[in-house]
Scaffold this motif. Structure first.
Motif, PDB file in Angstrom:
ATOM      1  N   GLU A 117       2.473  -1.196  -7.118  1.00 39.41           N
ATOM      2  CA  GLU A 117       3.761  -1.920  -6.841  1.00 39.41           C
ATOM      3  C   GLU A 117       4.810  -1.212  -6.156  1.00 39.41           C
ATOM      4  O   GLU A 117       5.228  -1.640  -4.957  1.00 39.41           O
ATOM      5  N   ASP A 118       4.785   0.039  -6.550  1.00 44.10           N
ATOM      6  CA  ASP A 118       5.899   0.926  -5.954  1.00 44.10           C
ATOM      7  C   ASP A 118       5.454   1.271  -4.575  1.00 44.10           C
ATOM      8  O   ASP A 118       6.279   1.439  -3.570  1.00 44.10           O
ATOM      9  N   THR A 119       4.152   1.691  -4.109  1.00 46.90           N
ATOM     10  CA  THR A 119       3.661   2.072  -3.036  1.00 46.90           C
ATOM     11  C   THR A 119       3.751   0.905  -1.931  1.00 46.90           C
ATOM     12  O   THR A 119       4.252   1.146  -0.773  1.00 46.90           O
ATOM     13  N   THR A 120       3.571  -0.187  -2.652  1.00 47.30           N
ATOM     14  CA  THR A 120       3.805  -1.592  -1.556  1.00 47.30           C
ATOM     15  C   THR A 120       5.305  -1.653  -1.036  1.00 47.30           C
ATOM     16  O   THR A 120       5.480  -1.986   0.082  1.00 47.30           O
ATOM     17  N   ARG A 121       5.989  -1.512  -2.012  1.00 45.41           N
ATOM     18  CA  ARG A 121       7.507  -1.701  -1.822  1.00 45.41           C
ATOM     19  C   ARG A 121       8.022  -0.608  -0.862  1.00 45.41           C
ATOM     20  O   ARG A 121       8.686  -1.122   0.090  1.00 45.41           O
ATOM     21  N   VAL A 122       7.573   0.677  -0.773  1.00 48.09           N
ATOM     22  CA  VAL A 122       8.016   1.745  -0.134  1.00 48.09           C
ATOM     23  C   VAL A 122       7.397   1.613   1.278  1.00 48.09           C
ATOM     24  O   VAL A 122       7.895   1.635   2.157  1.00 48.09           O
ATOM     25  N   LEU A 123       6.082   1.241   1.321  1.00 49.95           N
ATOM     26  CA  LEU A 123       5.388   0.845   2.464  1.00 49.95           C
ATOM     27  C   LEU A 123       5.844  -0.315   3.351  1.00 49.95           C
ATOM     28  O   LEU A 123       6.193  -0.195   4.678  1.00 49.95           O
ATOM     29  N   ASN A 124       6.410  -1.248   2.529  1.00 52.30           N
ATOM     30  CA  ASN A 124       7.043  -2.201   3.309  1.00 52.30           C
ATOM     31  C   ASN A 124       8.499  -2.227   3.874  1.00 52.30           C
ATOM     32  O   ASN A 124       8.948  -2.547   4.819  1.00 52.30           O
ATOM     33  N   SER A 125       9.326  -1.314   3.204  1.00 62.17           N
ATOM     34  CA  SER A 125      10.485  -0.846   3.289  1.00 62.17           C
ATOM     35  C   SER A 125      10.519  -0.056   4.900  1.00 62.17           C
ATOM     36  O   SER A 125      11.724   0.213   5.507  1.00 62.17           O
ATOM     37  N   THR A 126       9.420   0.633   4.879  1.00 62.62           N
ATOM     38  CA  THR A 126       9.376   1.536   6.384  1.00 62.62           C
ATOM     39  C   THR A 126       8.465   1.152   7.314  1.00 62.62           C
ATOM     40  O   THR A 126       8.962   0.884   8.584  1.00 62.62           O
ATOM     41  N   GLY A 127       7.250   0.653   6.827  1.00 61.02           N
ATOM     42  CA  GLY A 127       6.239   0.303   7.953  1.00 61.02           C
ATOM     43  C   GLY A 127       6.153  -1.400   8.286  1.00 61.02           C
ATOM     44  O   GLY A 127       5.449  -1.595   9.016  1.00 61.02           O
ATOM     45  N   GLY A 128       7.028  -2.249   7.775  1.00 62.49           N
ATOM     46  CA  GLY A 128       6.986  -3.434   7.981  1.00 62.49           C
ATOM     47  C   GLY A 128       6.965  -4.265   6.620  1.00 62.49           C
ATOM     48  O   GLY A 128       7.144  -3.815   5.509  1.00 62.49           O
ATOM     49  N   LYS A 129       6.536  -5.606   6.680  1.00 65.51           N
ATOM     50  CA  LYS A 129       6.818  -6.455   5.524  1.00 65.51           C
ATOM     51  C   LYS A 129       5.476  -7.091   5.166  1.00 65.51           C
ATOM     52  O   LYS A 129       5.352  -8.001   4.461  1.00 65.51           O
ATOM     53  N   ASP A 130       4.273  -6.518   5.724  1.00 67.86           N
ATOM     54  CA  ASP A 130       2.752  -7.061   5.526  1.00 67.86           C
ATOM     55  C   ASP A 130       2.144  -6.565   4.442  1.00 67.86           C
ATOM     56  O   ASP A 130       0.974  -7.219   4.079  1.00 67.86           O
ATOM     57  N   TYR A 131       2.538  -5.565   3.716  1.00 72.03           N
ATOM     58  CA  TYR A 131       1.778  -4.983   2.412  1.00 72.03           C
ATOM     59  C   TYR A 131       1.881  -6.158   1.493  1.00 72.03           C
ATOM     60  O   TYR A 131       2.802  -6.466   1.233  1.00 72.03           O
ATOM     61  N   ARG A 132       0.665  -6.059   0.741  1.00 72.24           N
ATOM     62  CA  ARG A 132       0.922  -7.055  -0.481  1.00 72.24           C
ATOM     63  C   ARG A 132       0.177  -5.933  -1.923  1.00 72.24           C
ATOM     64  O   ARG A 132      -0.840  -5.153  -1.402  1.00 72.24           O
ATOM     65  N   THR A 133       0.571  -6.128  -2.823  1.00 71.19           N
ATOM     66  CA  THR A 133      -0.343  -5.673  -3.979  1.00 71.19           C
ATOM     67  C   THR A 133      -1.197  -6.337  -4.533  1.00 71.19           C
ATOM     68  O   THR A 133      -1.012  -7.481  -4.734  1.00 71.19           O
ATOM     69  N   VAL A 134      -2.375  -5.918  -4.739  1.00 66.59           N
ATOM     70  CA  VAL A 134      -3.468  -6.334  -5.112  1.00 66.59           C
ATOM     71  C   VAL A 134      -4.164  -5.770  -6.362  1.00 66.59           C
ATOM     72  O   VAL A 134      -4.266  -4.715  -6.437  1.00 66.59           O
ATOM     73  N   ALA A 135      -4.409  -6.634  -7.436  1.00 67.97           N
ATOM     74  CA  ALA A 135      -4.814  -5.996  -8.869  1.00 67.97           C
ATOM     75  C   ALA A 135      -6.319  -6.324  -8.867  1.00 67.97           C
ATOM     76  O   ALA A 135      -6.714  -7.267  -8.294  1.00 67.97           O
ATOM     77  N   ILE A 136      -7.097  -5.338  -9.509  1.00 65.42           N
ATOM     78  CA  ILE A 136      -8.327  -5.580  -9.683  1.00 65.42           C
ATOM     79  C   ILE A 136      -8.191  -5.310 -11.430  1.00 65.42           C
ATOM     80  O   ILE A 136      -8.446  -4.053 -12.023  1.00 65.42           O
ATOM     81  N   PRO A 137      -7.853  -6.257 -12.141  1.00 68.85           N
ATOM     82  CA  PRO A 137      -7.364  -5.940 -13.629  1.00 68.85           C
ATOM     83  C   PRO A 137      -8.717  -6.052 -14.540  1.00 68.85           C
ATOM     84  O   PRO A 137      -8.462  -5.364 -15.850  1.00 68.85           O
ATOM     85  N   ASP A 138      -9.738  -6.037 -14.125  1.00 67.36           N
ATOM     86  CA  ASP A 138     -11.105  -5.886 -15.056  1.00 67.36           C
ATOM     87  C   ASP A 138     -11.445  -4.442 -15.041  1.00 67.36           C
ATOM     88  O   ASP A 138     -11.516  -3.584 -14.208  1.00 67.36           O
ATOM     89  N   GLU A 139     -12.197  -4.097 -16.212  1.00 71.46           N
ATOM     90  CA  GLU A 139     -12.780  -2.864 -16.302  1.00 71.46           C
ATOM     91  C   GLU A 139     -13.946  -2.464 -15.242  1.00 71.46           C
ATOM     92  O   GLU A 139     -14.086  -1.255 -14.935  1.00 71.46           O
ATOM     93  N   THR A 140     -14.343  -3.356 -14.772  1.00 70.83           N
ATOM     94  CA  THR A 140     -15.482  -3.262 -13.353  1.00 70.83           C
ATOM     95  C   THR A 140     -15.060  -4.489 -12.460  1.00 70.83           C
ATOM     96  O   THR A 140     -14.839  -5.781 -12.887  1.00 70.83           O
TER      97      THR A 140
END
Length: 230
Positions: A117-140
Motif C-alpha cells: 500500500e505504501d509503495t502504491t501511494r508513493v508511486l502514484n504521488s510521483t509517477g501518476g495515479k494509475d498504480y493499484r495495490t493487488v493482494a495475493i492473500p493465500d499461502e500459495t
C-alpha cells in the motif's frame, strides 16, 4: 465467461519456501523487520483481486516482450529495499529521487516498510495515479492470481510503469539461481517476455545479481501472502 487455460512450463516450478512470521507478526530481514504485506485497516474491496480484470487471451494478442529503460541503484542499507525498489520503478518515468527521500515518503524505518500500500501511494504521488495495490492473500497463489499478475505486468510495462513486488521466501530464477529473502523483500519488475509469462526483475539487494528473469508463476507464489503495486 470462457475459462482460459493457464500456461504451464515444461518443468515443474520450484516450490516457494515460506517461513513462519517472527515477533508480533513481523519477519526478520537483514537485521531489521519487514512489515506485513497489507495493512489490516486497508479497505478489502480495493485489495482483493477480481477475475473481471484478468484476460490472458488479450495480452496474448499484444507484443510478446518489452523491457523498460531504468536506473539501477542498490539499496543503501539493510532496510531500504522498498525505497530502492520504488526508486527503480520511478526511474522508468524519469524520476530519480534520493533513497532517503523515498524512504521518508514511504514511512520506512529500521523496522522496514509496512506494505505494498505504501509503495502504491508513493508511486502514484510521483509517477501518476494509475498504480493499484493487488493482494495475493493465500499461502500459495491461485491460477487466477497468476493470470492477474501476468496481465497486470503486461499492462503496466506497456504503460511505462514498472511493478513493485513485496515478496518473501526463496524462489529460483530462469537460470536456476536461488534468491532467498526469508524475512521479506521488495523488488521491481522492469520487463516481460512470452506475453508476460516471464518477467525481468531488478533486485536492489545485490548488485552482483541485480537482474534476472523469472516465470510469472514463480513470482506470484513468491508474493503469496503479500502483494504488489502495478
Amino acid at each position: 465467461m470462457t475459462t482460459v487455460k493457464r500456461w504451464l512450463p515444461a518443468i515443474t516450478e520450484t516450490p516457494i519456501r515460506k517461513t513462519a512470521l517472527g515477533i508480533a507478526g513481523l519477519a526478520v530481514v537483514g537485521g531489521a523487520f519487514a512489515g506485513p504485506a497489507l495493512s489490516m485497516t486497508a479497505p478489502q474491496a480495493a485489495m482483493t483481486p477480481t477475475a473481471a480484470a484478468v484476460s490472458v487471451r488479450d495480452v496474448d494478442k499484444g507484443q510478446p516482450s518489452k523491457v523498460l529503460d531504468y536506473q539501477y541503484k542498490a539499496q543503501e542499507n539493510g532496510y531500504y529495499c522498498a525505497p530502492a525498489a520504488t526508486r527503480i520503478a520511478l526511474s522508468t518515468q524519469g524520476h530519480t529521487p534520493a533513497q532517503d527521500d523515498v524512504a521518508k515518503r514511504l514511512g520506512t524505518t529500521e523496522a522496514g516498510t509496512n506494505s505494498a500500500e505504501d509503495t502504491t501511494r508513493v508511486l502514484n504521488s510521483t509517477g501518476g495515479k494509475d498504480y493499484r495495490t493487488v493482494a495475493i492473500p493465500d499461502e500459495t497463489a491461485k491460477p487466477e492470481q497468476m493470470d492477474r499478475l501476468q496481465v497486470d505486468v503486461v499492462h503496466a510495462i506497456d504503460a511505462k510503469r514498472a511493478v513493485v513486488m513485496n515478496i518473501r521466501g526463496t524462489a529460483v530464477d530462469e537460470a536456476g539461481t536461488a534468491h532467498s529473502y526469508e524475512g521479506g523483500h521488495y523488488l521491481t519488475v522492469v520487463g516481460y517476455d512470452d506475453h508476460g509469462r516471464k518477467v525481468k526483475i531488478a533486485d536492489p539487494a545485490n548488485p552482483n545479481q541485480s537482474e534476472y528473469w523469472m516465470s510469472t508463476i514463480t513470482l506470484a507464489n513468491w508474493a503469496a501472502e503479500r502483494g504488489y503495486s502495478a
